[in-house]
Design an enzyme around this catalytic site. Structure first.
Site, short mmCIF file in Angstrom:
data_model
loop_
_atom_site.label_atom_id
_atom_site.label_comp_id
_atom_site.label_asym_id
_atom_site.label_seq_id
_atom_site.Cartn_x
_atom_site.Cartn_y
_atom_site.Cartn_z
N TYR A 207 -2.55 0.29 10.45
CA TYR A 207 -2.64 -0.24 9.09
C TYR A 207 -1.31 -0.06 8.36
O TYR A 207 -0.77 -1.01 7.79
CB TYR A 207 -3.76 0.47 8.33
N SER B 90 0.85 -1.19 0.00
CA SER B 90 0.00 0.00 0.00
C SER B 90 0.88 1.24 0.00
O SER B 90 2.03 1.19 0.47
CB SER B 90 -0.89 0.02 1.25
#
Length: 245
Positions: free
Chosen positions: A155, A142
């Site tokens: 995250y 990501s």
């Protein structure tokens, strides 16, 4: 020209979004894909679509939180085709909140899927790749973690953990096993469906609506990375909308 003719590829999180798009693109380019995800019906439908378009695909219901599920998925590929060339660790989940909100359940879910799930995926293929003296691990990571922002601390932490262990193993493997990290930005998927924080969910969905890429953009990046000659490794790729900050 089928760039991947004969390659055997395992994909996790394959029932929708990036995983589904990647399965379709790789199969179209000659790969034999072995698909894992928790949603059996969607996997069945995807395999049918691929086969109806002349491709080869198999599936096994897979929860990446369960080490044995990943072992079973890899075994399916090896038993069916006699070898395995690539694993794409794509399964992921996001719970976005301030750290002091103490969403411990959310933290554990992300750690179990985003980090431990990747480790389990690597553990399932490393013995096969070591025996073959070849193989390719592709981790879908990501842009979170590259740019640290509020609400994404844990995250991003899981994503950076994947970057760290992958780089360490890349060096340890002495070039026999290639490792690629692909970091998408905003992509049009159902990724936000599990986010509990409604304010954050709404903000992200608005951003996705305005600028998000189609999942095929990431699938094409995977295709590029794994179609390189064996002596070429694509290390890190960042794929994001041109408008994303």
């Amino acid at each position: 020209m089928q760039k991947l003719k004969g390659k055997i590829v395992v994909i996790t999180g394959a029932s929708s979004g990036i995983g589904k798009a990647t399965a379709i693109v790789l199969a179209k380019n000659g790969a034999k894909v072995v698909l894992g995800a928790r949603r059996e019906k969607q996997l069945e439908q995807l395999v049918k679509v691929i086969k109806n378009n002349g491709g080869e695909a198999e599936f096994s219901v897979t929860d990446v939180r369960q080490k044995d599920d990943l072992t079973k998925l890899v075994k399916l590929a090896v038993d069916k085709y006699g070898t395995l060339d690539v694993i794409i660790n794509n399964a992921g989940v996001s719970q976005l909140s301030r750290i002091d909100e103490l969403d411990i359940d959310g933290w554990e879910e992300m750690i179990d899927i985003n980090f431990k799930g990747v480790l389990y995926g690597m553990a399932s293929v490393i013995p096969v790749f070591k025996q073959q003296q070849s193989g390719h691990i592709v981790n879908i990571i990501s842009t979170s973690g590259i740019k640290i922002v509020p609400m994404q601390g844990v995250y991003a932490g899981t994503k950076n953990a994947v970057r760290t262990i992958a780089e360490a193993y890349r060096q340890e493997s002495n070039g026999n096993i290639r490792i690629t990290g692909i970091s998408p930005g905003f992509v049009k998927t159902d990724f936000t469906s599990n986010i509990k924080n409604q304010e954050m969910k709404t903000t992200i969905e608005k951003g996705m609506e305005q600028m998000a890429m189609k999942p095929k953009a990431i699938a094409n990046a995977v295709l590029y990375a794994i179609s390189q000659p064996k002596d070429v490794e694509i290390g890190e790729m960042i794929i994001r909308p041109s408008k994303q900050n």
